[in-house]
Design a protein around this motif. Structure first.
Motif, PDB file in Angstrom:
ATOM      1  N   LYS A  19       0.837  -1.206   0.000  1.00 11.86           N
ATOM      2  CA  LYS A  19       0.000   0.000   0.000  1.00 11.86           C
ATOM      3  C   LYS A  19       0.869   1.253   0.000  1.00 11.86           C
ATOM      4  O   LYS A  19       0.626   2.188  -0.757  1.00 11.86           O
ATOM      5  CB  LYS A  19      -0.936   0.003   1.204  1.00 11.86           C
ATOM      6  N   HIS A  20       1.903   1.278   0.820  1.00 14.82           N
ATOM      7  CA  HIS A  20       2.806   2.431   0.936  1.00 14.82           C
ATOM      8  C   HIS A  20       3.490   2.734  -0.403  1.00 14.82           C
ATOM      9  O   HIS A  20       3.728   3.893  -0.741  1.00 14.82           O
ATOM     10  CB  HIS A  20       3.847   2.137   2.022  1.00 14.82           C
ATOM     11  N   ASP A  22       2.187   2.235  -3.273  1.00 13.68           N
ATOM     12  CA  ASP A  22       1.114   2.468  -4.255  1.00 13.68           C
ATOM     13  C   ASP A  22       0.966   1.334  -5.270  1.00 13.68           C
ATOM     14  O   ASP A  22       0.609   1.563  -6.418  1.00 13.68           O
ATOM     15  CB  ASP A  22       1.320   3.803  -4.983  1.00 13.68           C
ATOM     16  N   ILE A  24      -0.955  -1.430  -4.398  1.00  8.71           N
ATOM     17  CA  ILE A  24      -2.367  -1.733  -4.186  1.00  8.71           C
ATOM     18  C   ILE A  24      -3.019  -0.496  -3.581  1.00  8.71           C
ATOM     19  O   ILE A  24      -2.346   0.347  -2.985  1.00  8.71           O
ATOM     20  CB  ILE A  24      -2.575  -2.966  -3.270  1.00  8.71           C
ATOM     21  N   SER A  25      -4.349  -0.393  -3.718  1.00  8.94           N
ATOM     22  CA  SER A  25      -5.037   0.803  -3.228  1.00  8.94           C
ATOM     23  C   SER A  25      -5.540   0.677  -1.797  1.00  8.94           C
ATOM     24  O   SER A  25      -5.815   1.678  -1.148  1.00  8.94           O
ATOM     25  CB  SER A  25      -6.197   1.170  -4.155  1.00  8.94           C
ATOM     26  N   SER A  26      -5.662  -0.554  -1.302  1.00  9.37           N
ATOM     27  CA  SER A  26      -6.105  -0.733   0.082  1.00  9.37           C
ATOM     28  C   SER A  26      -5.423  -1.959   0.676  1.00  9.37           C
ATOM     29  O   SER A  26      -5.021  -2.875  -0.048  1.00  9.37           O
ATOM     30  CB  SER A  26      -7.622  -0.899   0.156  1.00  9.37           C
ATOM     31  N   MET A  29      -6.471  -5.587  -0.201  1.00 10.30           N
ATOM     32  CA  MET A  29      -6.081  -6.205  -1.471  1.00 10.30           C
ATOM     33  C   MET A  29      -4.787  -7.005  -1.349  1.00 10.30           C
ATOM     34  O   MET A  29      -4.412  -7.735  -2.265  1.00 10.30           O
ATOM     35  CB  MET A  29      -5.888  -5.127  -2.539  1.00 10.30           C
ATOM     36  N   TYR A  33      -3.296  -9.857  -3.889  1.00 13.22           N
ATOM     37  CA  TYR A  33      -2.128  -9.495  -4.686  1.00 13.22           C
ATOM     38  C   TYR A  33      -1.005 -10.508  -4.495  1.00 13.22           C
ATOM     39  O   TYR A  33      -0.373 -10.935  -5.465  1.00 13.22           O
ATOM     40  CB  TYR A  33      -1.647  -8.084  -4.328  1.00 13.22           C
ATOM     41  N   GLU A  64       6.451  -4.494 -11.314  1.00 15.91           N
ATOM     42  CA  GLU A  64       6.496  -3.158 -10.709  1.00 15.91           C
ATOM     43  C   GLU A  64       7.896  -2.579 -10.559  1.00 15.91           C
ATOM     44  O   GLU A  64       8.071  -1.369 -10.608  1.00 15.91           O
ATOM     45  CB  GLU A  64       5.828  -3.185  -9.325  1.00 15.91           C
TER      46      GLU A  64
END
Length: 83
Positions: A19-20, A22, A24-26, A29, A33, A64
């Motif tokens: 999440k940190h 970016d 995943i959005s929450s 997830m 993922y 990524e």
């Protein structure tokens, strides 16, 4: 792509990292993922969202990029040392 991820605490969990960074959005997830993507932590396959990542850890996600975990404190100290 190589990117530094700065953390303020002693460690960050893999789920929090996703999440940190970016990716995943929450936080919800993270489990999905990790089940669907290849993630290497220090060149070892990892799928535990609670895995603790400390400064110096390298996280590689083929889709990524490569991420380096760094402590805000050590980064601040290094900047002061350069002065």
């Amino acid at each position: 792509m190589k990117k530094n991820i700065m953390i303020e605490n002693e460690f960050i969990t893999l789920g929090q990292f996703l999440k940190h960074a970016d990716i995943i959005s929450s936080g919800g997830m993270a489990k999905w993922y990790l089940a669907e993507h290849t993630i290497l932590v220090n060149n070892e396959l990892e799928n535990r969202r609670g895995k603790k990542l400390y400064p110096g850890t390298v996280v590689e996600i083929p889709e990524e990029g490569t991420f380096f975990i760094q402590s805000v404190d050590s980064f601040s100290q290094a900047s002061e040392d350069e002065r």
